[in-house]
Design a protein around this motif. Structure first.
Motif, PDB file in Angstrom:
ATOM      1  N   THR A 121      41.533  39.813  40.358  1.00 29.65           N
ATOM      2  CA  THR A 121      40.696  40.984  40.605  1.00 29.65           C
ATOM      3  C   THR A 121      41.249  42.184  39.860  1.00 29.65           C
ATOM      4  O   THR A 121      42.432  42.486  39.973  1.00 29.65           O
ATOM      5  N   PRO A 160      43.217  40.288  34.480  1.00 30.96           N
ATOM      6  CA  PRO A 160      43.813  39.352  35.435  1.00 30.96           C
ATOM      7  C   PRO A 160      43.207  37.957  35.382  1.00 30.96           C
ATOM      8  O   PRO A 160      43.911  36.956  35.581  1.00 30.96           O
ATOM      9  N   PRO A 180      38.352  46.451  42.442  1.00 29.38           N
ATOM     10  CA  PRO A 180      39.103  46.232  43.685  1.00 29.38           C
ATOM     11  C   PRO A 180      39.354  47.535  44.433  1.00 29.38           C
ATOM     12  O   PRO A 180      39.339  48.624  43.845  1.00 29.38           O
ATOM     13  N   LEU A 187      44.564  44.889  49.573  1.00 26.64           N
ATOM     14  CA  LEU A 187      44.353  43.684  48.780  1.00 26.64           C
ATOM     15  C   LEU A 187      44.717  42.432  49.571  1.00 26.64           C
ATOM     16  O   LEU A 187      44.008  41.427  49.529  1.00 26.64           O
ATOM     17  N   CYS A 235      46.934  36.621  44.786  1.00 34.33           N
ATOM     18  CA  CYS A 235      46.030  37.510  44.067  1.00 34.33           C
ATOM     19  C   CYS A 235      46.753  38.129  42.883  1.00 34.33           C
ATOM     20  O   CYS A 235      47.853  38.671  43.024  1.00 34.33           O
ATOM     21  N   THR A 248      46.315  41.109  40.170  1.00 34.12           N
ATOM     22  CA  THR A 248      45.521  42.323  39.997  1.00 34.12           C
ATOM     23  C   THR A 248      46.128  43.199  38.911  1.00 34.12           C
ATOM     24  O   THR A 248      47.327  43.098  38.616  1.00 34.12           O
ATOM     25  N   ASP A 249      45.285  44.055  38.313  1.00 30.79           N
ATOM     26  CA  ASP A 249      45.802  45.003  37.330  1.00 30.79           C
ATOM     27  C   ASP A 249      46.029  46.387  37.946  1.00 30.79           C
ATOM     28  O   ASP A 249      46.325  47.344  37.241  1.00 30.79           O
ATOM     29  N   LEU A 250      45.885  46.498  39.274  1.00 30.51           N
ATOM     30  CA  LEU A 250      46.164  47.761  39.938  1.00 30.51           C
ATOM     31  C   LEU A 250      47.663  48.062  39.899  1.00 30.51           C
ATOM     32  O   LEU A 250      48.473  47.196  40.237  1.00 30.51           O
ATOM     33  N   VAL A 286      50.244  39.029  46.752  1.00 26.89           N
ATOM     34  CA  VAL A 286      49.596  39.779  45.679  1.00 26.89           C
ATOM     35  C   VAL A 286      50.635  40.072  44.608  1.00 26.89           C
ATOM     36  O   VAL A 286      51.798  40.343  44.919  1.00 26.89           O
ATOM     37  N   SER A 337      51.159  42.422  41.097  1.00 29.38           N
ATOM     38  CA  SER A 337      50.664  43.479  40.222  1.00 29.38           C
ATOM     39  C   SER A 337      51.090  43.164  38.800  1.00 29.38           C
ATOM     40  O   SER A 337      52.264  43.289  38.444  1.00 29.38           O
TER      41      SER A 337
END
Length: 369
Positions: free
Chosen positions: A18, A23, A59, A68, A86, A88-90, A111, A113
């Motif tokens: 996400t 990702p 997201p 998340l 998960c 994620t690019d956050l 999660v 990152s």
């Protein structure tokens, strides 16, 4: 979807990306080999099944890693996966330091990152994801696999981005954290990579063509020749930097790439997004400038005869004079190219904004997988 060949209890691992952009590409590279790595690193007697799915296009930004984890936990329950990870690019933070990964044995999800992993994101994900799956199963007391024979902190020896591990080991709520100084540098470089500056560079093709046309026209005027000869290296460098800065600023303003804090986007996250956008555009425009400079040098060598240039400058000239001429011409042409950037396709330019995620063409959300 990947299955191992061994007979035995099956454990289904969900890999959620996400947003389904950068990702998803990392997840696709990891999915094909994750079952084999889990068999080698966790338990060869388990039949590992990896299911790949896509998360939300945009997201949640307001809840950090906890939000998340909650979303992925609901996804895991709906899909009937045993555990889920998960990607994620956050850019996530904890204790004012970049958060690389977080696990929750209670929710049986983790999660990661990707920006916090730096430039080698797929390679680092290959190392950290099997460890996270092993940790989740151990902390959740899953009897199908033997307990992990290593402490969570040992993951730091395999992943350079992980500086320390904090949280409740007994409760399975662990946060893998980078250092504040080098971690922020690694996070910024990872954000630029996740933002795919090559895509921004291709998106500025019309700008480059417009700037080269401006440069070719400027080469025909002897006033530019005299200006280049009169200005020193320091002033030429300042003109170049001002031109590139003006171009980046124009792209951000003209195409509304600036992220504004609101109820869903905290101020700190908006600052991170804007810095990622600026760095991505700065890299793309710098590469464009080098291409423009090289083309201008070639054009100057072909169009301007040495004798004509010597007559105008009233002195002998050499190749460095052509470089100087190309330098000032390219710098001035970037300003003309900025006007041409208004002709660019809106989506290709907006893709340089870190917080912008267009609807994914071709991706499908395997919610029933």
């Amino acid at each position: 979807m990947t299955h191992s060949e061994q007979h035995g209890p099956e454990i289904v691992v969900g890999l959620v990306a996400t947003p389904p952009d950068h990702p998803a590409r990392v997840a696709a590279g990891l999915t094909a080999e994750l079952a084999g790595r889990l068999s080698e690193q966790v338990d060869a007697g388990v039949r590992w099944t990896v299911r790949e799915g896509w998360g939300e296009v945009a997201p949640r930004r307001d809840g950090g890693a906890e939000a998340l984890l909650d979303d992925v936990a609901q996804r895991r329950t709906d899909a009937r996966w045993d555990v889920a990870v998960c990607l994620t690019d956050l850019p996530l933070h904890t204790e004012r330091a970049p958060l690389v990964a977080q696990t929750s044995a209670r929710r049986r999800v983790a999660v990661v990152s990707l920006p916090a992993l730096g430039l080698s994101q797929l390679r680092a994900a290959r190392a950290v994801v099997p460890d996270l799956v092993n940790r989740l199963l151990t902390d959740a007391s899953d009897q199908r696999v033997p307990p992990a024979g290593w402490a969570p902190a040992e993951t730091a020896s395999r992943v350079a981005a992980i500086h320390r591990v904090v949280g409740e080991a007994d409760g399975g709520e662990l946060r893998y954290v980078d250092s504040r100084l080098t971690g922020r540098v690694r996070l910024l470089t990872g954000m630029v990579k996740a933002n795919r500056p090559g895509r921004a560079l291709l998106g500025l093709s019309k700008l480059l063509v417009g700037a080269f046309g401006t440069a070719a026209f400027a080469l025909t005027t002897d006033t530019i020749w005299q200006m280049g000869d009169a200005l020193g290296g320091l002033r030429l460098a300042v003109i170049m930097l001002l031109g590139l800065t003006a171009l980046v600023a124009w792209l951000i303003v003209a195409h509304d790439l600036w992220e504004k804090p609101d109820r869903e986007t905290p101020a700190e996250l908006a600052r991170q997004f804007n810095l990622g956008t600026i760095l991505t555009l700065a890299l793309a425009t710098a590469v464009s400038y080098l291409v423009l400079f090289a083309g201008t040098v070639l054009a100057a060598a072909l169009l301007i005869d040495t004798s004509v240039l010597e007559q105008t400058l009233q002195r002998p000239v050499d190749f460095t004079d052509y470089l100087t001429l190309a330098w000032i011409t390219s710098s001035l042409a970037t300003v003309g190219g900025a006007i041409g950037s208004g002709l660019e396709n809106e989506d290709t330019v907006r893709a340089a904004a870190y917080g912008y995620h267009p609807e994914p063409g071709g991706w499908r959300d395997e919610r029933d997988g």
